[in-house]
Design an enzyme around this catalytic site. Structure first.
Site, PDB file in Angstrom:
ATOM      1  N   SER A  50       0.740  -1.318   0.029  1.00 45.68           N
ATOM      2  CA  SER A  50       0.121  -0.042   0.042  1.00 45.68           C
ATOM      3  C   SER A  50       0.970   1.388   0.137  1.00 45.68           C
ATOM      4  O   SER A  50       0.229   2.668   0.054  1.00 45.68           O
ATOM      5  CB  SER A  50      -0.947   0.016   1.109  1.00 45.68           C
ATOM      6  N   LYS A  51       2.158   1.285   0.089  1.00 43.24           N
ATOM      7  CA  LYS A  51       3.071   2.198   0.106  1.00 43.24           C
ATOM      8  C   LYS A  51       3.023   3.164  -1.109  1.00 43.24           C
ATOM      9  O   LYS A  51       2.729   2.473  -2.125  1.00 43.24           O
ATOM     10  CB  LYS A  51       4.332   2.116   0.704  1.00 43.24           C
ATOM     11  N   ASN A  52       3.626   4.277  -1.270  1.00 46.21           N
ATOM     12  CA  ASN A  52       3.662   5.114  -2.468  1.00 46.21           C
ATOM     13  C   ASN A  52       4.338   4.471  -3.435  1.00 46.21           C
ATOM     14  O   ASN A  52       4.055   4.579  -4.695  1.00 46.21           O
ATOM     15  CB  ASN A  52       4.415   6.280  -2.013  1.00 46.21           C
TER      16      ASN A  52
END
Length: 373
Positions: free
Chosen positions: A182-184
């Site tokens: 889910s991180k950038n």
């Protein structure tokens, strides 16, 4: 229309062909750990950040522990860390033998400041963990001026940029990243990295991540089995060239929220003075009834949730540490942390969020607050 809190799938849809090809190349190579793709990603990620060294590790939590160990943190040392952060920022400290000392945050930026860090320093402070929370940019250079090594927890800030030049991951003594999906910049599983401008620290990290050995024969440290595998490295290499575009879009979504009048209804997140572009990992508003508003938004198909309602220093595991003197809280307390924990609420943002979706969210916030009276 429903608007999800996260949308990690849409931004990579255009990359699926390249991703499949990259995965097939790894399968054909039959080399899955510490191979050429991992080395290539380390070079490319370091170049992106503007630092000479990046080492892939298994996840963002172990990245912090290994980075602290590389700094020489151990029993008898204190590490200053914010309490308003993800659990792992503090969880990674006790395995080194050091004591976490919790500092406050600015409730408007939700990041540490030189003042909150200074208030938590002790004679035994060996390092400060400055978290670039929600993609905001903590004032690392100003904190470093206090004379203590700064470890940047950059897990949520890939793609953000700092005022005066540089990026999170290249502002302090050493920095850590998470590539949780889910991180950038997200892998398709766990992954992490440690970055630094110091060649000796980089060498120490590389030894610690491989069982405390440089050559698989002689073991000079009790280390970790913590490597970024070739499949994840290959996937991250495909996505890295798109990161700046994704980051710019995240910043634009934040601007759209302001333009749609969200600030008339709730408190908007504020960029720090250290930030140039904030690639919001989460867009976190402030309101007096956050959980009730979240329920209203959920009824309207809008993703929303509180993340750190119970700050780290009040978690059960830390309460045990505090009781035994194995953790401490800054003497002045943590009023900014308590305010941020009580009032915050994350609303939808991603590298694919549209202006129409932003308008839908703002309309739902307006309706939800009206329903709450």
């Amino acid at each position: 229309m429903p608007v999800p809190l996260f949308d990690p799938a849409t931004p990579v849809r255009a990359l699926r062909g390249a991703l499949r090809e990259a995965v097939d190349e790894v399968l054909d190579s039959e080399h899955y750990i510490l191979g050429s793709r991992g080395e290539a990603f380390e070079r490319e990620f370091a170049d992106y950040l503007g630092v000479p060294h990046a080492a892939g590790v298994a996840n963002g939590t172990e990245a912090i522990t290994i980075a602290l160990r590389a700094l020489g943190v151990g029993p008898g040392d204190d590490v200053v860390v914010p309490s308003f952060t993800f659990w792992a920022s503090a969880e990674a400290i006790p395995p080194t033998g050091a004591r976490p000392v919790f500092c406050d945050v600015d409730p408007h930026t939700m990041c540490v400041t030189p003042e909150t860090v200074k208030a938590a320093l002790t004679p035994n402070t060996k390092a400060v963990i400055a978290v670039h929370l929600f993609g905001n940019v903590a004032p690392v250079r100003e904190i470093a001026a206090l004379g203590v090594p700064v470890l940047e927890d950059s897990a949520q800030s890939a793609g953000s940029t700092a005022r005066g030049g540089g990026r999170p991951g290249g502002l302090g003594t050493i920095a850590t990243f998470s590539f949780y999906p889910s991180k950038n910049l997200g892998a398709f599983g766990d992954g992490g990295a440690i970055t630094t401008t110091d060649a000796e620290l980089d060498a120490r990290v590389r030894t610690l991540r491989f069982h405390g050995s440089e050559d698989k024969v002689t073991y000079t440290d009790v280390g970790y089995n913590s490597r970024l595998d070739e499949l994840q490295a290959a996937i991250l290499r495909v996505q890295l060239p798109a990161l700046d575009g994704w980051a710019a879009h995240r910043a634009q979504v934040g601007a759209w929220y302001a333009q749609e009048g969200l600030g008339e209804l709730v408190t908007l997140p504020r960029a720090t003075d250290a930030a140039d572009r904030v690639a919001w990992h989460l867009y976190v508003i402030g309101t007096e009834q956050p959980d009730a508003l979240a329920a209203q938004l959920t009824e309207r198909g809008i993703g929303a949730r509180g993340y750190y309602r119970l700050p780290v220093h009040r978690q059960p595991a830390v309460e045990c540490l505090l009781a035994g003197g194995r953790a401490a809280v800054a003497p002045a307390g943590l009023p900014g942390t308590e305010e941020a924990a009580r009032r915050h609420l994350a609303i939808p943002i991603s590298a694919a969020t549209t202006r129409e979706q932003v308008a839908e969210v703002v309309a739902a916030v307006r309706a939800g607050l009206a329903a709450l009276g």
